[in-house]
Design a protein around this motif. Structure first.
Motif, PDB file in Angstrom:
ATOM      1  N   ILE B  84      11.026   0.770  -9.095  1.00  0.00           N
ATOM      2  CA  ILE B  84       9.733   1.299  -8.644  1.00  0.00           C
ATOM      3  C   ILE B  84       8.663   1.112  -9.714  1.00  0.00           C
ATOM      4  O   ILE B  84       7.530   0.733  -9.406  1.00  0.00           O
ATOM      5  N   ASN B  85       9.041   1.326 -10.960  1.00  0.00           N
ATOM      6  CA  ASN B  85       8.064   1.098 -12.022  1.00  0.00           C
ATOM      7  C   ASN B  85       7.579  -0.350 -12.048  1.00  0.00           C
ATOM      8  O   ASN B  85       6.418  -0.621 -12.327  1.00  0.00           O
ATOM      9  N   LEU B  88       5.203  -0.921  -8.984  1.00  0.00           N
ATOM     10  CA  LEU B  88       4.102   0.048  -8.863  1.00  0.00           C
ATOM     11  C   LEU B  88       2.707  -0.597  -8.803  1.00  0.00           C
ATOM     12  O   LEU B  88       1.864  -0.171  -8.005  1.00  0.00           O
ATOM     13  N   PRO B  89       2.443  -1.639  -9.614  1.00  0.00           N
ATOM     14  CA  PRO B  89       1.097  -2.242  -9.566  1.00  0.00           C
ATOM     15  C   PRO B  89       0.759  -2.856  -8.212  1.00  0.00           C
ATOM     16  O   PRO B  89      -0.416  -3.136  -7.936  1.00  0.00           O
ATOM     17  N   ARG B 173      11.184  12.673  -1.228  1.00  0.00           N
ATOM     18  CA  ARG B 173      11.092  11.708  -2.318  1.00  0.00           C
ATOM     19  C   ARG B 173      11.502  10.324  -1.850  1.00  0.00           C
ATOM     20  O   ARG B 173      10.838   9.322  -2.115  1.00  0.00           O
ATOM     21  N   GLU B 177       9.097   6.988  -1.841  1.00  0.00           N
ATOM     22  CA  GLU B 177       9.417   5.810  -2.647  1.00  0.00           C
ATOM     23  C   GLU B 177       9.649   4.594  -1.748  1.00  0.00           C
ATOM     24  O   GLU B 177       9.327   3.469  -2.130  1.00  0.00           O
ATOM     25  N   ASN B 311      -4.887  10.922  -4.472  1.00  0.00           N
ATOM     26  CA  ASN B 311      -4.646  11.458  -5.818  1.00  0.00           C
ATOM     27  C   ASN B 311      -4.067  12.870  -5.750  1.00  0.00           C
ATOM     28  O   ASN B 311      -3.139  13.206  -6.485  1.00  0.00           O
ATOM     29  N   THR B 314      -0.448  12.787  -4.816  1.00  0.00           N
ATOM     30  CA  THR B 314       0.411  12.416  -5.940  1.00  0.00           C
ATOM     31  C   THR B 314       0.655  13.611  -6.851  1.00  0.00           C
ATOM     32  O   THR B 314       1.786  13.903  -7.241  1.00  0.00           O
ATOM     33  N   LYS B 315      -0.424  14.320  -7.188  1.00  0.00           N
ATOM     34  CA  LYS B 315      -0.266  15.485  -8.070  1.00  0.00           C
ATOM     35  C   LYS B 315       0.589  16.570  -7.389  1.00  0.00           C
ATOM     36  O   LYS B 315       1.432  17.190  -8.015  1.00  0.00           O
ATOM     37  N   TRP B 317       2.841  16.116  -5.273  1.00  0.00           N
ATOM     38  CA  TRP B 317       4.222  15.642  -5.268  1.00  0.00           C
ATOM     39  C   TRP B 317       4.909  16.007  -6.593  1.00  0.00           C
ATOM     40  O   TRP B 317       6.030  16.513  -6.613  1.00  0.00           O
ATOM     41  N   ILE B 318       4.210  15.757  -7.687  1.00  0.00           N
ATOM     42  CA  ILE B 318       4.756  16.121  -9.009  1.00  0.00           C
ATOM     43  C   ILE B 318       5.085  17.618  -9.035  1.00  0.00           C
ATOM     44  O   ILE B 318       6.191  18.020  -9.404  1.00  0.00           O
ATOM     45  N   HIS B 319       4.123  18.419  -8.607  1.00  0.00           N
ATOM     46  CA  HIS B 319       4.336  19.867  -8.649  1.00  0.00           C
ATOM     47  C   HIS B 319       5.471  20.297  -7.722  1.00  0.00           C
ATOM     48  O   HIS B 319       6.274  21.155  -8.071  1.00  0.00           O
ATOM     49  N   MET B 321       8.065  18.569  -6.837  1.00  0.00           N
ATOM     50  CA  MET B 321       9.355  18.188  -7.410  1.00  0.00           C
ATOM     51  C   MET B 321       9.765  19.151  -8.513  1.00  0.00           C
ATOM     52  O   MET B 321      10.936  19.512  -8.637  1.00  0.00           O
ATOM     53  N   ILE B 322       8.793  19.554  -9.303  1.00  0.00           N
ATOM     54  CA  ILE B 322       9.101  20.497 -10.385  1.00  0.00           C
ATOM     55  C   ILE B 322       9.562  21.832  -9.799  1.00  0.00           C
ATOM     56  O   ILE B 322      10.574  22.400 -10.214  1.00  0.00           O
ATOM     57  N   LYS B 323       8.842  22.328  -8.810  1.00  0.00           N
ATOM     58  CA  LYS B 323       9.206  23.608  -8.204  1.00  0.00           C
ATOM     59  C   LYS B 323      10.586  23.522  -7.545  1.00  0.00           C
ATOM     60  O   LYS B 323      11.391  24.438  -7.667  1.00  0.00           O
TER      61      LYS B 323
END
Lengths: 367, 367
Positions: B84-85, B88-89, B173, B177, B311, B314-315, B317-319, B321-323
């Motif tokens: 994925i990295n 990504l571009p 997730r 992806e 945007n 995306t943010k 999603w990060i939160h 996943m953390i929760k």
């Protein structure tokens, strides 16, 4: 876990947020004036004194116990929990009613009129408020003082402004514990008002049996500005200011709201939410509203939905407090606070994938 | 933290959930038959091979990369993130469309008809599904096979059944992806279907640009059974099966839905959600739907709402996943699992207060 992690508000290290310096209405001013902080310090009551005083319906001690519950100081918090444990067997016997409304719908006038009606009927009414914005505005007490003059003078009513300071989670806990204290003091109707900021309606819905939405005539225009999802929380919609020239418009609005309610799933299992009209200013419709609430309680107690909801609310509260704690521990961790914005931006810019960013943060947290 | 804490699904210790044994449609059967699990093992492609293959639009390699992303095995997960990295571009250049619908509204027929129309117009269309129930039912692939026969044969279409196994967070997730992989492979329209179980609509809304709700004629009856809040997520409501005798009823339903939409806040800032009619079976209304979506994209790109939402997604999603991670760590901790039900019951029975119960649990967790 390291010591770096900031404790969330409900297990605080020290009192930093301060207290309301004003004191609740309905309490003798000589007895309860001055800073609440000093107050708790000066008169170090024992847990037994608090519990007994509350049970005896001593309003001064009740107010002091609420101040204790609202305190962010660790030593106060410990005693507050001890007090709550003492009075726990005497709680749960009220009808808990949440009240929200669009701006201008006349929440204060309604609470004043409805609360006074209930007191006349021999009930004892406690009025609480949930206002997560009060940390900014300094609390809504100034409003409360002038807003409900008649009710405030009634000896069967107890008006407590919203706790100042802290997160929604903190305000949530303080209000729930205040409900318990009021119940132990013999208040059999608890009105919890929401100021309508942020998630406060959802929070209030999660602590009451019955949820009332106050609106105005002119459903069409008003609904456009109504907060998403609020109507779906309501067990009843009350169209206020149905007086004078407004009567006809209120009728139309009532039909309109009933039409919309018809499309929504019921807020409470086995109860169909409907719209009603009232004029709080002219004390019209208060008896009808109370009868609806009593019918709601009868219906849901019979079906088991009443107890089911209360038990679920308690369990949800436990889970919410745990999640609050976990998230506060994580997001207030110094390394996370430093690194999160950078990583978020990298992901948004497409330089890093989300899973890798999250892993990096968790590794930092657990290091 | 101790080693006792179970890792959440997306940082797994080993593969336990297995893979779908069926392979996506649109891929040469000789190339992709047999167990996907064996498949990944046998042909150990390098990250570079995966990335290059995807970029070249090699459907077999794309399918394998998705299988890698869906794998719960740690060694696969690491390579999946590396892939994925790499790609990504080349992601983000599609229109992401979420599709949900009441049961019987004809989601499959619509996707078949709409997808085929888009392919005719020269688009390359990927169809994904979010189905958190597939861990129970064994995946919806059997359905997918028979549901979209025409589209499945189209070389510009790529249909991928929902990932099997795991939590909603995990499915979330994997689907996000997979969207990225499809975009890098040159698919410019991504259709994400939600099966309508649990929170799947909210999850799909959180990963798409445009959200479409499919309904049937007869709004009144149908709405009663509609899931709470789904209408408020929709950028458009499409009344399907507007053909034959149904045309007139569809018109009435359209007016009815528009009336209700008028009362709701818009799902997307600056865009007013409206109801439309179509007949997927007779391929009517597909062009109109696409024009609406293009106008939506133009409008929101111009206002900035498009990028803003991506945007924020995306943010979030990060939160999320953390929760997810924090909660899984906590609630799957052996001591918590043992103690939580007991403490919950004590609180419900009024023998213990909530704050004390929560503290006890946190002490257990941090011990």
């Amino acid at each position: 876990m390291t010591d770096n992690k900031k404790k969330p508000e409900w297990v605080p290290e020290n009192a930093s947020n301060g207290f309301t310096t004003e004191i609740v209405k309905g309490i003798d001013q000589n007895d309860a004036s001055g800073s609440a902080r000093k107050f708790v310090k000066k008169k170090g009551r024992t847990t037994e004194e608090y519990a007994q005083g509350i049970r005896n319906g001593n309003r001064t001690i009740l107010a002091q116990a609420i101040t204790l519950v609202e305190s962010n100081a660790k030593r106060h918090e410990e005693q507050a929990q001890a007090v709550i444990n003492e009075i726990l067997p005497y709680t749960g016997n009220s009808i808990r009613i949440g009240i929200t409304g669009v701006p201008g719908a006349g929440k204060s006038t309604f609470i004043e009129s409805f609360g006074s009606y209930l007191c006349e009927q021999g009930h004892r009414v406690a009025v609480l408020a949930v206002d997560p914005s009060s940390s900014v505005t300094g609390g809504s007490i100034l409003g409360d003082k002038t807003r409900m003059e008649t009710l405030a003078r009634n000896k069967n009513a107890f008006i407590r402004p919203s706790p100042s300071g802290g997160t929604l989670g903190g305000v949530n806990r303080k209000t729930r514990e205040t409900i318990l204290l009021c119940e132990a003091a013999g208040f059999d109707v608890i009105l919890v008002e929401t100021i309508g900021v942020g998630q406060s309606e959802v929070v209030v819905r999660s602590m009451v049996d019955f949820f009332l939405l106050l609106v105005l005539t002119g459903a069409g225009d008003e609904l456009q500005g109504m907060k998403k999802g609020v109507m779906e929380l309501a067990d009843a919609i009350l169209i206020n200011k149905a007086d004078g020239d407004n009567r006809q418009r209120a009728k139309i609005a009532r039909a309109e709201y009933n039409r919309i309610l018809h499309y929504l799933q019921p807020a409470t299992k086995g109860w169909s939410s409907k719209a009603y009209t009232a004029s709080a200013l002219y004390h019209e419709g208060m008896e009808e509203m109370w009868k609806i609430i009593l019918r709601f309680v009868d219906t849901t107690k019979e079906s088991g939905a009443f107890t089911e909801r209360r038990n679920a609310q308690t369990k949800d509260w436990i889970h919410a407090m745990i999640k609050d704690y976990l998230e506060t521990s994580f997001f207030s961790h110094p390394s996370i606070k430093t690194k999160l914005p950078t990583l978020e931006n990298k992901v948004v810019q497409g330089e890093l994938n989300v899973t890798t960013a999250v892993k990096e943060l968790i590794n930092l947290f657990e290091a």
